[in-house]
Design an enzyme around this catalytic site. Sequence first.
Site, PDB file in Angstrom:
ATOM      1  N   ASP A 120       0.854  -1.186   0.000  1.00  0.00           N
ATOM      2  CA  ASP A 120       0.000   0.000   0.000  1.00  0.00           C
ATOM      3  C   ASP A 120       0.889   1.235   0.000  1.00  0.00           C
ATOM      4  O   ASP A 120       1.744   1.385   0.877  1.00  0.00           O
ATOM      5  CB  ASP A 120      -0.888   0.034   1.256  1.00  0.00           C
ATOM      6  CG  ASP A 120      -2.027  -0.970   1.158  1.00  0.00           C
ATOM      7  OD1 ASP A 120      -2.103  -1.682   0.139  1.00  0.00           O
ATOM      8  OD2 ASP A 120      -2.839  -1.045   2.096  1.00  0.00           O
ATOM      9  N   ASP A 157     -13.968  -5.259  -5.061  1.00  0.00           N
ATOM     10  CA  ASP A 157     -14.180  -5.315  -3.610  1.00  0.00           C
ATOM     11  C   ASP A 157     -15.572  -5.869  -3.367  1.00  0.00           C
ATOM     12  O   ASP A 157     -16.534  -5.411  -3.985  1.00  0.00           O
ATOM     13  CB  ASP A 157     -14.050  -3.915  -2.996  1.00  0.00           C
ATOM     14  CG  ASP A 157     -12.622  -3.387  -3.065  1.00  0.00           C
ATOM     15  OD1 ASP A 157     -11.692  -4.206  -3.208  1.00  0.00           O
ATOM     16  OD2 ASP A 157     -12.434  -2.162  -2.986  1.00  0.00           O
TER      17      ASP A 157
END
Lengths: 254, 203
Positions: free
Chosen positions: A11, A130
């Site tokens: 990330d 997602d």
Amino acid sequence: MDYKKIIPCLDVKDGRLVKGVHFVELKEVGDPAEAAAAYSEAGADELVFLDITATVEGRKTMTDAVKRTADGISVPLTVGGGIASTDDMQRLFDVGADKVSVNTAAVRNPDLVKEAAEKFGSERITVAIDTRKSDSLPSGFEVMVRGGREPTGIDAVEWAGKVVALGAGAILPTSMDADGTQAGYDIPMTRAIADAVSVPVIASGGAGELEHLSAAILEGHAAAVLVASIAHFGKFTIAQMKEHLAAAGIPVRL
Amino acid sequence: MIAIIDYGLGNLRSVQCALRRVGAESAITADADEISGADGVILPGVGAFWRAMENLRKSDLVNVVLETAKNGKPLLGICLGMQMLFSESDEHGRHEGLGIIPGKVIRFTESLKIPHMGWNEVKHGTPSPLFESVKDGAFFYFAHSYYVVPNDPAVAIGVTDYGKTYASAVQKGNVFGVQFHPERSGPVGLEMLTNFYRLCKTT
């Protein structure tokens, strides 16, 4: 042979790592390029950069981080996060990204997937999805957007089939229910999508133990596993993960 | 100097970085004179076959590639660049390739996941300087849905099994093609590029 892959996911925000990557040999904990090079050396099969930058200014830093990272590794790099057009993709390919991953932008404009696959080839286009559990949809899983915050009412398995038909070369489904829990990947969701599409599926979200990795492949039918915390915090090395998969009878590049 | 042909498609930067790592000077170029003056030429490529051929034609670079193949200088096609060396491809209808190596390009029809995307073993076929010191069965990185079927099976210097055994590396004289990405295949990929660089220096 159909070798299965382990893919660390970093990330990155404003060109810096968000969660530290706890490699002993790292000089600078926050530099994504250094962490990526270490994973590449350690036997990671591919790498994913998830850009969680929110500002335009930060994105410029990101381009530079991708460039430095791509130059320093010898395995493929996928970059995702905030990509909304083929121009955005071109910019990332120009600095050395091998693949890109789209999520929210694909839901807003499915033709983007088609356009991108025609322009760059399906092999370079991953669609990230997602998901969260939803009893009101046929598969039981709903597509979420905007970092998993906004429900769409779209069935996740149906959506996966649609983007593959549009040209996606891989699907990266992340369960919002499992992500960050380290309690294991969402096997039923991963399997439902993997069994429904012809392209490779990368299991994502929830890995905390070695058994989770083999379960995602053997029970979830994933072609690869994305790893974050389980790798970053030094709990297991890439070599340990691969040895575990090999011992479970899964073909891996050792 | 190795010329990396730039015709608007391809993973040029990572190829150049990998060459730099093995000590080879290279130029990303669309200039026919620069390409014909180079010690060796790399034809990269990703995306659709017909579009790549169209771009190569539009960039007026077909002749310089054909000349390189003819005049004996090392030429290496990578991924789609390898497929383009062949006579024709079935991708999105029938399309003509460069025709340097007789054969065709067809789609995987196996029940495995397509694209074939990941690491796989390359077993040695007909002996080739490109595989010198590269272990038999070494892992390379692949990302493709189509594969080549050479008319002459002896051009296969490397073969890979993905539902079926196919030619993953080919050589016809000074012309080489690899379906995998040596520039993204770790140390073993760099070893192969070192071999190619050596051929460029000595040819």
